[in-house]
Design a protein around this motif. Sequence first.
Motif, PDB file in Angstrom:
ATOM      1  N   UNK A  24       0.838  -1.205   0.000  1.00  0.00           N
ATOM      2  CA  UNK A  24       0.000   0.000   0.000  1.00  0.00           C
ATOM      3  C   UNK A  24       0.871   1.253   0.000  1.00  0.00           C
ATOM      4  N   UNK A  25       1.864   1.290   0.876  1.00  0.00           N
ATOM      5  CA  UNK A  25       2.735   2.469   0.972  1.00  0.00           C
ATOM      6  C   UNK A  25       3.522   2.675  -0.317  1.00  0.00           C
ATOM      7  N   UNK A  26       4.041   1.598  -0.874  1.00  0.00           N
ATOM      8  CA  UNK A  26       4.810   1.703  -2.112  1.00  0.00           C
ATOM      9  C   UNK A  26       3.934   2.187  -3.264  1.00  0.00           C
ATOM     10  N   UNK A  27       2.719   1.684  -3.332  1.00  0.00           N
ATOM     11  CA  UNK A  27       1.787   2.112  -4.376  1.00  0.00           C
ATOM     12  C   UNK A  27       1.516   3.607  -4.280  1.00  0.00           C
ATOM     13  N   UNK A  28       1.243   4.101  -3.082  1.00  0.00           N
ATOM     14  CA  UNK A  28       0.970   5.530  -2.912  1.00  0.00           C
ATOM     15  C   UNK A  28       2.224   6.376  -3.146  1.00  0.00           C
ATOM     16  N   UNK A  29       3.395   5.885  -2.726  1.00  0.00           N
ATOM     17  CA  UNK A  29       4.632   6.626  -2.977  1.00  0.00           C
ATOM     18  C   UNK A  29       4.885   6.743  -4.472  1.00  0.00           C
ATOM     19  N   UNK A  30       4.555   5.697  -5.200  1.00  0.00           N
ATOM     20  CA  UNK A  30       4.827   5.659  -6.632  1.00  0.00           C
ATOM     21  C   UNK A  30       3.762   6.398  -7.444  1.00  0.00           C
ATOM     22  N   UNK A  31       2.488   6.184  -7.103  1.00  0.00           N
ATOM     23  CA  UNK A  31       1.393   6.707  -7.924  1.00  0.00           C
ATOM     24  C   UNK A  31       0.576   7.813  -7.278  1.00  0.00           C
ATOM     25  N   UNK A  32       0.812   8.089  -6.010  1.00  0.00           N
ATOM     26  CA  UNK A  32       0.004   9.096  -5.327  1.00  0.00           C
ATOM     27  C   UNK A  32      -1.454   8.679  -5.291  1.00  0.00           C
ATOM     28  N   UNK A  33      -2.353   9.631  -5.473  1.00  0.00           N
ATOM     29  CA  UNK A  33      -3.793   9.348  -5.397  1.00  0.00           C
ATOM     30  C   UNK A  33      -4.300   8.512  -6.564  1.00  0.00           C
ATOM     31  N   UNK A  34      -3.469   8.332  -7.589  1.00  0.00           N
ATOM     32  CA  UNK A  34      -3.862   7.440  -8.691  1.00  0.00           C
ATOM     33  C   UNK A  34      -3.880   5.991  -8.225  1.00  0.00           C
ATOM     34  N   UNK A  35      -3.229   5.708  -7.097  1.00  0.00           N
ATOM     35  CA  UNK A  35      -3.278   4.374  -6.491  1.00  0.00           C
ATOM     36  C   UNK A  35      -4.563   4.317  -5.665  1.00  0.00           C
ATOM     37  N   UNK A  36      -5.581   3.719  -6.233  1.00  0.00           N
ATOM     38  CA  UNK A  36      -6.888   3.627  -5.584  1.00  0.00           C
ATOM     39  C   UNK A  36      -6.925   2.342  -4.764  1.00  0.00           C
ATOM     40  N   UNK A  37      -7.144   2.488  -3.459  1.00  0.00           N
ATOM     41  CA  UNK A  37      -7.265   1.324  -2.581  1.00  0.00           C
ATOM     42  C   UNK A  37      -8.668   0.729  -2.724  1.00  0.00           C
ATOM     43  N   UNK A  38      -8.746  -0.590  -2.710  1.00  0.00           N
ATOM     44  CA  UNK A  38     -10.010  -1.276  -2.923  1.00  0.00           C
ATOM     45  C   UNK A  38     -10.086  -2.498  -2.007  1.00  0.00           C
ATOM     46  N   UNK A  39     -11.275  -2.800  -1.523  1.00  0.00           N
ATOM     47  CA  UNK A  39     -11.487  -4.016  -0.749  1.00  0.00           C
ATOM     48  C   UNK A  39     -12.933  -4.453  -0.916  1.00  0.00           C
ATOM     49  N   UNK A  40     -13.156  -5.770  -0.907  1.00  0.00           N
ATOM     50  CA  UNK A  40     -14.492  -6.324  -1.113  1.00  0.00           C
ATOM     51  C   UNK A  40     -15.036  -7.010   0.138  1.00  0.00           C
ATOM     52  N   UNK A  41     -14.662  -6.506   1.309  1.00  0.00           N
ATOM     53  CA  UNK A  41     -15.127  -7.082   2.573  1.00  0.00           C
ATOM     54  C   UNK A  41     -15.867  -6.066   3.432  1.00  0.00           C
ATOM     55  N   UNK A  42     -16.473  -5.053   2.838  1.00  0.00           N
ATOM     56  CA  UNK A  42     -17.126  -4.015   3.627  1.00  0.00           C
ATOM     57  C   UNK A  42     -18.377  -4.558   4.304  1.00  0.00           C
ATOM     58  N   UNK A  43     -18.414  -4.415   5.610  1.00  0.00           N
ATOM     59  CA  UNK A  43     -19.527  -4.869   6.423  1.00  0.00           C
ATOM     60  C   UNK A  43     -19.395  -4.201   7.792  1.00  0.00           C
TER      61      UNK A  43
END
Length: 118
Positions: A24-43
């Motif tokens: 997660x940190x590497x993705x944001x460091x590399x892409x900034x806000x273009x790195x969209x976090x996603x998860x399919x366990x929302x409850x």
Amino acid sequence: MLSLNPFYGLTRRTGDVGFTKQVMRLCRQTLGRRCVFDNHNLDTDPPKSIIPIFALMQKMGPEIEFQTFHTTPKDFEGTIKKGISLGASSIELWQDYQGFPLVPDDTLKRWAAMFEGR
């Protein structure tokens, strides 16, 4: 979009949350806000293994996308509120092969207003 869950690899019996956080940190460091976090366990009661990842998603901020864990959560509105409280930019209502869960239009409009009101 970076779909996030604890990393299991090929031989692990338990997920490696630390590895996922590094990604997660590497993705944001590399892409900034273009790195969209996603998860399919929302409850309202998500799997315990995802809670530390949700916390880091919230801390790191948008963009964040969720999908509901169940087609029809026990507390649907509470699930939507949970996603919004975690900083969701959007929430997908999970569907199975039978189609989308039946949610009245007025309810969908009220949930959409929760996003607009923050």
